[in-house]
Design a protein around this motif. Structure first.
Motif, mmCIF file in Angstrom:
data_model
loop_
_atom_site.group_PDB
_atom_site.id
_atom_site.type_symbol
_atom_site.label_atom_id
_atom_site.label_comp_id
_atom_site.label_asym_id
_atom_site.label_seq_id
_atom_site.Cartn_x
_atom_site.Cartn_y
_atom_site.Cartn_z
ATOM 1 N N GLY A 16 10.183 -24.098 35.109
ATOM 2 C CA GLY A 16 9.869 -25.169 36.025
ATOM 3 C C GLY A 16 10.081 -26.508 35.362
ATOM 4 N N ALA A 17 9.686 -27.544 36.022
ATOM 5 C CA ALA A 17 9.912 -28.904 35.524
ATOM 6 C C ALA A 17 8.799 -29.358 34.591
ATOM 7 C CB ALA A 17 10.012 -29.866 36.703
ATOM 8 N N LEU A 18 9.179 -30.235 33.680
ATOM 9 C CA LEU A 18 8.192 -30.871 32.816
ATOM 10 C C LEU A 18 7.367 -31.843 33.642
ATOM 11 C CD1 LEU A 18 10.452 -31.848 29.793
ATOM 12 C CD2 LEU A 18 8.671 -30.111 29.781
ATOM 13 N N LYS A 19 6.071 -31.914 33.358
ATOM 14 C CA LYS A 19 5.233 -32.946 33.959
ATOM 15 C C LYS A 19 5.397 -34.220 33.138
ATOM 16 C CE LYS A 19 1.867 -29.843 35.992
ATOM 17 N NZ LYS A 19 0.468 -29.473 36.111
ATOM 18 N N ARG A 20 5.005 -35.333 33.720
ATOM 19 C CA ARG A 20 5.143 -36.617 33.024
ATOM 20 C C ARG A 20 4.493 -36.561 31.648
ATOM 21 N NH1 ARG A 20 5.180 -42.330 35.510
ATOM 22 N NH2 ARG A 20 6.303 -41.035 36.981
ATOM 23 N N SER A 25 7.260 -27.555 24.860
ATOM 24 C CA SER A 25 6.517 -26.357 24.446
ATOM 25 C C SER A 25 5.257 -26.172 25.296
ATOM 26 C CB SER A 25 6.160 -26.413 22.966
ATOM 27 O OG SER A 25 5.365 -27.550 22.691
ATOM 28 N N SER A 26 4.600 -27.256 25.653
ATOM 29 C CA SER A 26 3.428 -27.164 26.534
ATOM 30 C C SER A 26 3.832 -26.686 27.917
ATOM 31 C CB SER A 26 2.730 -28.517 26.646
ATOM 32 O OG SER A 26 2.226 -28.906 25.392
ATOM 33 N N ALA A 27 4.950 -27.207 28.415
ATOM 34 C CA ALA A 27 5.459 -26.769 29.718
ATOM 35 C C ALA A 27 5.819 -25.288 29.691
ATOM 36 C CB ALA A 27 6.667 -27.599 30.122
ATOM 37 N N ALA A 28 6.378 -24.821 28.590
ATOM 38 C CA ALA A 28 6.737 -23.405 28.464
ATOM 39 C C ALA A 28 5.496 -22.527 28.591
ATOM 40 C CB ALA A 28 7.435 -23.152 27.130
ATOM 41 N N ARG A 29 4.436 -22.884 27.868
ATOM 42 C CA ARG A 29 3.192 -22.104 27.950
ATOM 43 C C ARG A 29 2.585 -22.180 29.355
ATOM 44 N NH1 ARG A 29 2.703 -23.796 22.613
ATOM 45 N NH2 ARG A 29 1.596 -25.692 23.140
ATOM 46 N N LEU A 52 23.701 -32.689 31.900
ATOM 47 C CA LEU A 52 22.919 -33.857 31.502
ATOM 48 C C LEU A 52 21.674 -34.053 32.370
ATOM 49 C CD1 LEU A 52 22.755 -36.237 29.580
ATOM 50 C CD2 LEU A 52 24.188 -37.536 31.153
ATOM 51 N N ASN A 53 21.790 -33.840 33.681
ATOM 52 C CA ASN A 53 20.655 -34.055 34.577
ATOM 53 C C ASN A 53 19.820 -32.799 34.821
ATOM 54 O OD1 ASN A 53 22.558 -32.718 36.067
ATOM 55 N ND2 ASN A 53 22.280 -33.921 37.925
ATOM 56 N N LYS A 54 20.178 -31.687 34.227
ATOM 57 C CA LYS A 54 19.414 -30.438 34.412
ATOM 58 C C LYS A 54 19.513 -29.610 33.130
ATOM 59 C CE LYS A 54 17.599 -27.037 37.074
ATOM 60 N NZ LYS A 54 16.565 -27.039 38.042
ATOM 61 N N GLN A 55 18.556 -29.802 32.249
ATOM 62 C CA GLN A 55 18.512 -29.064 30.994
ATOM 63 C C GLN A 55 17.553 -27.893 31.108
ATOM 64 O OE1 GLN A 55 19.855 -29.615 27.587
ATOM 65 N NE2 GLN A 55 21.394 -30.474 28.947
ATOM 66 N N HIS A 56 17.918 -26.775 30.530
ATOM 67 C CA HIS A 56 17.053 -25.603 30.445
ATOM 68 C C HIS A 56 16.683 -25.423 28.976
ATOM 69 C CE1 HIS A 56 17.920 -24.375 34.573
ATOM 70 N NE2 HIS A 56 19.145 -24.815 34.321
ATOM 71 N N HIS A 57 15.394 -25.390 28.700
ATOM 72 C CA HIS A 57 14.904 -25.218 27.332
ATOM 73 C C HIS A 57 14.486 -23.763 27.167
ATOM 74 C CE1 HIS A 57 14.845 -29.583 26.782
ATOM 75 N NE2 HIS A 57 14.425 -29.608 28.040
ATOM 76 N N VAL A 58 14.957 -23.135 26.113
ATOM 77 C CA VAL A 58 14.701 -21.712 25.896
ATOM 78 C C VAL A 58 13.758 -21.552 24.703
ATOM 79 C CG1 VAL A 58 15.749 -19.462 25.424
ATOM 80 C CG2 VAL A 58 16.970 -21.150 26.827
ATOM 81 N N PHE A 59 12.726 -20.738 24.910
ATOM 82 C CA PHE A 59 11.708 -20.516 23.896
ATOM 83 C C PHE A 59 11.533 -19.031 23.616
ATOM 84 C CE2 PHE A 59 10.720 -24.485 25.882
ATOM 85 C CZ PHE A 59 10.222 -25.272 24.857
ATOM 86 N N GLY A 80 10.832 -13.267 26.133
ATOM 87 C CA GLY A 80 11.499 -14.564 26.067
ATOM 88 C C GLY A 80 11.094 -15.469 27.199
ATOM 89 N N PHE A 81 11.507 -16.740 27.106
ATOM 90 C CA PHE A 81 11.120 -17.693 28.152
ATOM 91 C C PHE A 81 12.133 -18.815 28.255
ATOM 92 C CE2 PHE A 81 9.109 -21.620 29.468
ATOM 93 C CZ PHE A 81 8.576 -21.233 30.677
ATOM 94 N N ALA A 82 12.432 -19.225 29.453
ATOM 95 C CA ALA A 82 13.254 -20.419 29.663
ATOM 96 C C ALA A 82 12.505 -21.354 30.593
ATOM 97 C CB ALA A 82 14.604 -20.057 30.285
ATOM 98 N N GLY A 83 12.397 -22.577 30.209
ATOM 99 C CA GLY A 83 11.750 -23.560 31.067
ATOM 100 C C GLY A 83 12.737 -24.641 31.436
ATOM 101 N N GLY A 84 12.863 -24.919 32.679
ATOM 102 C CA GLY A 84 13.777 -25.971 33.117
ATOM 103 C C GLY A 84 13.134 -27.339 32.988
ATOM 104 N N ALA A 85 13.940 -28.322 32.689
ATOM 105 C CA ALA A 85 13.409 -29.682 32.582
ATOM 106 C C ALA A 85 14.124 -30.575 33.560
ATOM 107 C CB ALA A 85 13.591 -30.209 31.175
#
Length: 85
Positions: A16-20, A25-29, A52-59, A80-85
């Motif tokens: 999902g998306a990062l909050k402000r 890593s907090s968003a991933a959890r 550039l406007n849609k990054q996926h972070h993998v943890f 595993g986990f992927a969180g979109g930003a």
């Protein structure tokens, strides 16, 4: 790898998306817990991909063990986990 059941019978990585001002890593959890009820005490950043406007972070996450409630959910799991930003 953890896959979440989506509409139409599709499966995807939880995310999902990062909050402000939220760290990735907090968003991933947070997203992992919101979508699976699995707590991840250890989260390690692996890489990011996307545009550039849609990054996926993998943890990589460490989970102590699955509870009966976790196993009874509609989610498949193994690590595993992927969180979109």
């Amino acid at each position: 790898m953890i896959l979440v059941a989506r509409d139409g019978g599709r499966r995807s990585l939880p995310g999902g998306a990062l909050k402000r001002q939220e760290a990735a890593s907090s968003a991933a959890r947070r997203e992992l817990y919101e979508e699976t009820t699995i707590n991840a005490p250890a989260v390690s950043y692996l890489f990011a991909f996307g545009e550039l406007n849609k990054q996926h972070h993998v943890f990589e996450v460490t989970v102590d063990r699955f509870t009966k409630q976790n196993r009874a959910t509609r989610y498949g799991a193994a690590g595993g986990f992927a969180g979109g930003a």
